[in-house]
Design an enzyme around this catalytic site. Structure first.
Site, PDB file in Angstrom:
ATOM      1  N   SER A  18       0.862  -1.290   0.142  1.00  0.00           N
ATOM      2  CA  SER A  18       0.012   0.086   0.166  1.00  0.00           C
ATOM      3  C   SER A  18       0.641   1.643  -0.125  1.00  0.00           C
ATOM      4  O   SER A  18       0.366   2.405   0.429  1.00  0.00           O
ATOM      5  CB  SER A  18      -1.025  -0.001   0.978  1.00  0.00           C
ATOM      6  OG  SER A  18      -0.388  -0.402   2.699  1.00  0.00           O
ATOM      7  N   SER A  19       1.963   1.497  -0.582  1.00  0.00           N
ATOM      8  CA  SER A  19       2.974   1.984   0.080  1.00  0.00           C
ATOM      9  C   SER A  19       2.930   3.288  -1.374  1.00  0.00           C
ATOM     10  O   SER A  19       2.326   2.722  -2.349  1.00  0.00           O
ATOM     11  CB  SER A  19       5.066   1.638  -0.693  1.00  0.00           C
ATOM     12  OG  SER A  19       5.328   2.377  -1.385  1.00  0.00           O
TER      13      SER A  19
ATOM     14  N   GLU B 123      12.465   1.026   5.312  1.00  0.00           N
ATOM     15  CA  GLU B 123      12.497   0.945   3.822  1.00  0.00           C
ATOM     16  C   GLU B 123      12.693   0.001   2.488  1.00  0.00           C
ATOM     17  O   GLU B 123      12.682   0.226   1.563  1.00  0.00           O
ATOM     18  CB  GLU B 123      12.072   2.483   2.892  1.00  0.00           C
ATOM     19  CG  GLU B 123      10.984   3.160   3.270  1.00  0.00           C
ATOM     20  CD  GLU B 123      10.698   4.523   2.836  1.00  0.00           C
ATOM     21  OE1 GLU B 123      10.876   4.408   1.479  1.00  0.00           O
ATOM     22  OE2 GLU B 123      11.197   6.040   3.555  1.00  0.00           O
TER      23      GLU B 123
ATOM     24  N   ILE C 175      13.059  -6.821   8.327  1.00  0.00           N
ATOM     25  CA  ILE C 175      12.383  -6.926   9.951  1.00  0.00           C
ATOM     26  C   ILE C 175      11.299  -8.021   9.612  1.00  0.00           C
ATOM     27  O   ILE C 175      10.632  -8.092   9.213  1.00  0.00           O
ATOM     28  CB  ILE C 175      11.657  -5.680   9.965  1.00  0.00           C
ATOM     29  CG1 ILE C 175      13.021  -4.127   9.383  1.00  0.00           C
ATOM     30  CG2 ILE C 175      10.799  -5.175  11.084  1.00  0.00           C
ATOM     31  CD1 ILE C 175      11.648  -2.473   9.943  1.00  0.00           C
TER      32      ILE C 175
ATOM     33  N   ARG D 256     -10.692   6.812  -5.170  1.00  0.00           N
ATOM     34  CA  ARG D 256      -9.882   6.978  -6.666  1.00  0.00           C
ATOM     35  C   ARG D 256      -9.992   6.601  -8.062  1.00  0.00           C
ATOM     36  O   ARG D 256      -9.633   7.512  -8.843  1.00  0.00           O
ATOM     37  CB  ARG D 256      -8.253   7.115  -5.610  1.00  0.00           C
ATOM     38  CG  ARG D 256      -6.679   7.405  -6.370  1.00  0.00           C
ATOM     39  CD  ARG D 256      -5.686   6.527  -5.958  1.00  0.00           C
ATOM     40  NE  ARG D 256      -6.280   5.044  -6.327  1.00  0.00           N
ATOM     41  CZ  ARG D 256      -5.457   4.058  -5.475  1.00  0.00           C
ATOM     42  NH1 ARG D 256      -4.772   4.459  -5.506  1.00  0.00           N
ATOM     43  NH2 ARG D 256      -6.017   2.331  -6.304  1.00  0.00           N
TER      44      ARG D 256
ATOM     45  N   TYR E  20      -1.462  17.624   5.451  1.00  0.00           N
ATOM     46  CA  TYR E  20      -2.203  16.823   4.641  1.00  0.00           C
ATOM     47  C   TYR E  20      -2.814  16.830   3.591  1.00  0.00           C
ATOM     48  O   TYR E  20      -3.934  17.392   3.441  1.00  0.00           O
ATOM     49  CB  TYR E  20      -2.118  16.007   4.861  1.00  0.00           C
ATOM     50  CG  TYR E  20      -2.626  14.316   4.645  1.00  0.00           C
ATOM     51  CD1 TYR E  20      -1.803  13.226   5.123  1.00  0.00           C
ATOM     52  CD2 TYR E  20      -3.435  14.342   3.071  1.00  0.00           C
ATOM     53  CE1 TYR E  20      -2.079  11.728   3.768  1.00  0.00           C
ATOM     54  CE2 TYR E  20      -3.642  13.321   2.574  1.00  0.00           C
ATOM     55  CZ  TYR E  20      -2.388  11.832   3.049  1.00  0.00           C
ATOM     56  OH  TYR E  20      -3.219  10.732   2.718  1.00  0.00           O
TER      57      TYR E  20
END
Length: 545
Positions: free
Chosen positions: A144-145, A269, A275, A409, A465
């Site tokens: 979902s980046s 990232e 991770i 969107r 934002y």
């Protein structure tokens, strides 16, 4: 709405639930027509670049067959995917530029293989082979980046952590921590914690379609971050596999043991390693005590001043603390049919005029006495800045629908509209100037909607934002966006905004990193990467261009 075809580009690019797709209702169509100047006839034109063709990928797998066999031996054939659909699916996140390319059936960054490791030992071996053979590898969650952070421009391995590495490892109720594997999704983690009477407190808009590892790797923020903190405030320890070895720290509330290595991976990232485990703070679940409020102001400037006064007031922290500027407020009122209603006319009579007024949303969690006290203090403070309480219903409705707006969107892009977001952070002394100048840049483009909100608040500053909607150049939509986006980033930096507050950098913002951080800091970051990833195989291009 279910797709009629299987394995289409649209199935990859669209947001969220694979069986649901939003449509503009008549009120929404009318609002968009009025705001961006689309004639009624154009609203009913065929969908602009719908992406409904079945996927066919011309780019063959570039890895030598012996490497493919080696990886198959490591994880088993059932954990390797090579179909065109899977390769395209793992080639992109939700960055607008990637979505526009997919609509044009352009797949520029597909992996050669998608590997779903079953355990950490397999990850360690895969990274050793990738380092040895200089094969790019990108750890992935649910992709979902929105910063172009998960593709593989030169091919390589997409390491999907969601299939198997998605379990709760331990829960410590005494210390109030949970340890989980990085591929666990937000809803799965929260459901487990709720069953124990706790919450993770981290609710980004991508919550339903993102993972714990992704939150940490992107240094994300949830919608209740003013009370609970950003993800870096929640993580106590983690475990990561790098091409040079394992990095793991012990779990303490705080410590003084020299350099703190763990924060290097929060916001890394995928450029330093994979991770695999995270231990984070959890809080008691107190939704039954939640106090909500909504306050309207005559303008954004007074709303921001009230917000700053509250956050600096030392009387407690709201969890959700958000203000919408005048344009975001008006778009919301029009989309919901509030404009022209009896309540709207009453507010206007009191001086809260369209195209000037701003809304503040407040939600406080915790002890019942605390929640009511903080809300009352915010209300009394807001009055000094012309704020008027309009009840709790707007905030309750916002919380109920907080994950829904991302679904808008697709119908907007279907109309040939460029619609995207960009976020930044600034000190309070610079918030108003940054807001005005970024708006000026965006609004200079004809027939453009520019909405803005503050949603992550600190004693010293806050985020801004921005969401914009504007007709695209249908003859060259990708080039149009690239030019507009670059000017937007330049405007933010020229007005002392941060390059990002919580979305991260990816490849979309990497070209500005050296300029923003300074050469010495940038070189230090590269040196750390070189030590942990000598051959530069971890998510090449992200952060470092």
């Amino acid at each position: 709405m279910k797709s009629k075809l299987k394995n289409t580009y649209r199935q990859v690019l669209r947001w969220g639930n694979p069986h649901y797709e939003e449509k503009l209702n008549e009120q929404g169509k009318k609002t968009i027509q009025d705001l961006v100047g689309i004639p009624v006839t154009e609203v009913n034109l065929p969908t602009f670049l719908p992406g409904e063709k079945e996927i066919t990928l011309d780019k063959p797998i570039g890895l030598p067959p012996k490497y493919v066999l080696e990886f198959t031996d490591i994880v088993g054939a059932e954990n390797i995917k090579t179909s065109d659909f899977d390769r395209v699916k793992h080639s992109a996140g939700k960055f607008y530029g990637e979505l526009m390319q997919l609509r044009q059936e352009q797949v520029l960054t597909p992996p050669d293989l998608i590997i779903t490791p079953s355990d950490e030992a397999q990850i360690e071996t895969i990274l050793q082979r990738c380092q040895q053979w200089k094969i790019p590898v990108v750890p992935q969650g649910l992709r979902s980046s929105v910063t172009k952070g998960v593709g593989l421009p030169d091919g390589g391995i997409a390491l999907d952590l969601t299939a198997h590495l998605n379990q709760i490892i331990s829960f410590d109720e005494v210390s109030q921590t949970v340890t989980a594997q990085s591929g666990i999704t937000g809803p799965t983690l929260e459901k487990f914690l709720n069953s124990k009477g706790y919450t993770c407190g981290h609710f980004p808009q991508s919550f339903e379609f993102s993972t714990l590892g992704g939150w940490v790797a992107a240094k994300g923020a949830g919608q209740c971050s003013t009370g609970y903190g950003k993800i870096e405030d929640m993580v106590l320890s983690l475990k990561a596999y790098t091409p040079s070895g394992i990095i793991q720290n012990e779990t303490y509330p705080k410590s003084a043991q020299g350099f703190d290595i763990m924060p290097l991976f929060i916001g890394s990232e995928g450029t330093l390693g994979v991770i695999t485990q995270v231990t984070m703070k959890v809080r008691k679940l107190t939704i039954k005590n939640r106090s909500n409020a909504c306050i309207i102001f005559k303008d954004f400037e007074n709303a921001a001043a009230a917000m700053r006064t509250c956050i600096q007031g030392q009387f407690g922290l709201p969890h959700l603390f958000r203000i919408s500027d005048h344009e975001e407020t008006e778009v919301a009122f029009r989309m919901k049919g509030f404009e022209g209603s009896f309540s709207d006319k009453a507010l206007q009579a009191l001086g809260y005029k369209p195209n000037s007024r701003a809304l503040m949303f407040i939600s406080v969690e915790g002890d019942k006495d605390y929640t009511s006290f903080v809300v009352d203090k915010i209300k009394s403070t807001a009055k000094k800045f012309g704020g008027r309480s309009i009840g709790s219903k707007p905030t309750r409705k916002w919380l109920e629908q907080r994950y829904h707006s991302a679904y808008m969107r697709e119908p907007l892009m279907d109309l040939g509209l460029m619609t995207d977001t960009i976020e930044t952070a600034a000190m309070w002394a610079n918030i108003e100037k940054l807001w005005k100048n970024v708006r000026t840049y965006i609004k200079a483009r004809p027939n453009t909607v520019c909405m803005c909100h503050i949603s992550h608040v600190y004693e010293n500053g806050a985020n801004l934002y921005f969401t914009f909607i504007t007709p695209t150049d249908k003859t060259a939509p990708s080039e149009d966006y690239k030019t507009f986006h670059a000017g937007l980033v330049d405007t933010i930096l020229a007005n002392k905004g941060s390059l990002s507050h919580h979305h991260g950098i990816g490849r979309a913002l990497a070209p500005w990193m050296k300029e923003k951080l300074g050469e010495r800091s940038f070189e230090l970051m590269k040196s750390i990467k070189k030590d942990l990833d000598p051959n530069g195989v971890m998510n090449p291009g992200a952060l470092f261009d």
